[in-house]
Scaffold this motif. Structure first.
Motif, PDB file in Angstrom:
ATOM      1  N   PRO A  88       0.828  -1.210   0.000  1.00  0.00           N
ATOM      2  CA  PRO A  88       0.000   0.000   0.000  1.00  0.00           C
ATOM      3  C   PRO A  88       0.864   1.262   0.000  1.00  0.00           C
ATOM      4  CG  PRO A  88      -0.609  -1.455   1.801  1.00  0.00           C
ATOM      5  CD  PRO A  88       0.657  -1.990   1.220  1.00  0.00           C
ATOM      6  N   SER A  89       0.268   2.361  -0.423  1.00  0.00           N
ATOM      7  CA  SER A  89       0.934   3.659  -0.451  1.00  0.00           C
ATOM      8  C   SER A  89       0.137   4.623   0.418  1.00  0.00           C
ATOM      9  CB  SER A  89       0.996   4.168  -1.892  1.00  0.00           C
ATOM     10  OG  SER A  89       1.435   5.490  -1.931  1.00  0.00           O
ATOM     11  N   THR A  90       0.811   5.262   1.387  1.00  0.00           N
ATOM     12  CA  THR A  90       0.137   6.158   2.327  1.00  0.00           C
ATOM     13  C   THR A  90       0.707   7.563   2.238  1.00  0.00           C
ATOM     14  OG1 THR A  90      -0.327   4.359   3.875  1.00  0.00           O
ATOM     15  CG2 THR A  90      -0.364   6.587   4.771  1.00  0.00           C
ATOM     16  N   GLU A  91      -0.184   8.544   2.278  1.00  0.00           N
ATOM     17  CA  GLU A  91       0.191   9.953   2.367  1.00  0.00           C
ATOM     18  C   GLU A  91      -0.655  10.607   3.447  1.00  0.00           C
ATOM     19  OE1 GLU A  91       0.890  12.420  -1.116  1.00  0.00           O
ATOM     20  OE2 GLU A  91       0.481  10.650  -2.343  1.00  0.00           O
ATOM     21  N   HIS A  92      -0.136  11.692   4.005  1.00  0.00           N
ATOM     22  CA  HIS A  92      -0.857  12.454   5.025  1.00  0.00           C
ATOM     23  C   HIS A  92      -1.209  13.831   4.483  1.00  0.00           C
ATOM     24  CE1 HIS A  92       1.382   9.445   7.367  1.00  0.00           C
ATOM     25  NE2 HIS A  92       0.273   9.428   8.070  1.00  0.00           N
ATOM     26  N   PHE A  93      -2.414  14.279   4.801  1.00  0.00           N
ATOM     27  CA  PHE A  93      -2.904  15.581   4.350  1.00  0.00           C
ATOM     28  C   PHE A  93      -3.536  16.306   5.527  1.00  0.00           C
ATOM     29  CE2 PHE A  93      -2.888  12.827   0.700  1.00  0.00           C
ATOM     30  CZ  PHE A  93      -2.512  13.629  -0.356  1.00  0.00           C
ATOM     31  N   GLU A  94      -3.558  17.634   5.421  1.00  0.00           N
ATOM     32  CA  GLU A  94      -4.337  18.428   6.361  1.00  0.00           C
ATOM     33  C   GLU A  94      -5.271  19.328   5.567  1.00  0.00           C
ATOM     34  OE1 GLU A  94      -1.875  20.843   8.852  1.00  0.00           O
ATOM     35  OE2 GLU A  94      -0.769  21.681   7.179  1.00  0.00           O
ATOM     36  N   THR A  95      -6.429  19.580   6.107  1.00  0.00           N
ATOM     37  CA  THR A  95      -7.421  20.403   5.424  1.00  0.00           C
ATOM     38  C   THR A  95      -6.989  21.857   5.483  1.00  0.00           C
ATOM     39  OG1 THR A  95      -9.156  18.853   6.039  1.00  0.00           O
ATOM     40  CG2 THR A  95      -9.855  21.070   5.395  1.00  0.00           C
ATOM     41  N   VAL A  96      -7.038  22.511   4.326  1.00  0.00           N
ATOM     42  CA  VAL A  96      -6.715  23.939   4.283  1.00  0.00           C
ATOM     43  C   VAL A  96      -7.941  24.794   4.021  1.00  0.00           C
ATOM     44  CG1 VAL A  96      -4.275  23.646   3.700  1.00  0.00           C
ATOM     45  CG2 VAL A  96      -5.946  23.769   1.873  1.00  0.00           C
TER      46      VAL A  96
END
Length: 100
Positions: A88-96
């Motif tokens: 699997p490939s994981t990325e992290h994001f935050e809402t802007v």
């Protein structure tokens, strides 16, 4: 809030079993983890073996340290890893920004 987005390619014909394993793993392991908020599992309409797992955490540290470096992480992977067709490939994001 941090959004953990994991792209998962599973073995053909294992959709129902994978979906059940994710639900069971979240219920028995992840939901008890520090900083866990909620999750949703999204299934691709174009690619039947492709999923996007979205987990919301209070902080990045809650996911990367409190969860990933704890005994809970291998327990979680034990529920789902047998279904993987590739890593699997994981990325992290935050809402802007967001809509009302």
């Amino acid at each position: 809030m941090i959004h953990e987005l994991t792209s998962i390619q599973i073995q053909p014909g294992k959709q129902k079993e994978f979906e059940a394993a994710v639900a069971q793993g979240v219920e028995s392991v992840i939901r008890h983890s520090k900083g866990y908020i909620r999750y949703n599992l999204n299934h691709s309409l174009a690619k039947p073996e492709h999923y996007l797992l979205h987990i919301e955490w209070e902080t990045l540290e809650n996911h990367m340290v409190d969860f990933r470096e704890s005994p809970a992480f291998p327990k979680w992977r034990g529920f789902i890893s047998e279904f993987f067709a590739e890593a699997p490939s994981t990325e992290h994001f935050e809402t802007v920004t967001t809509s009302a």
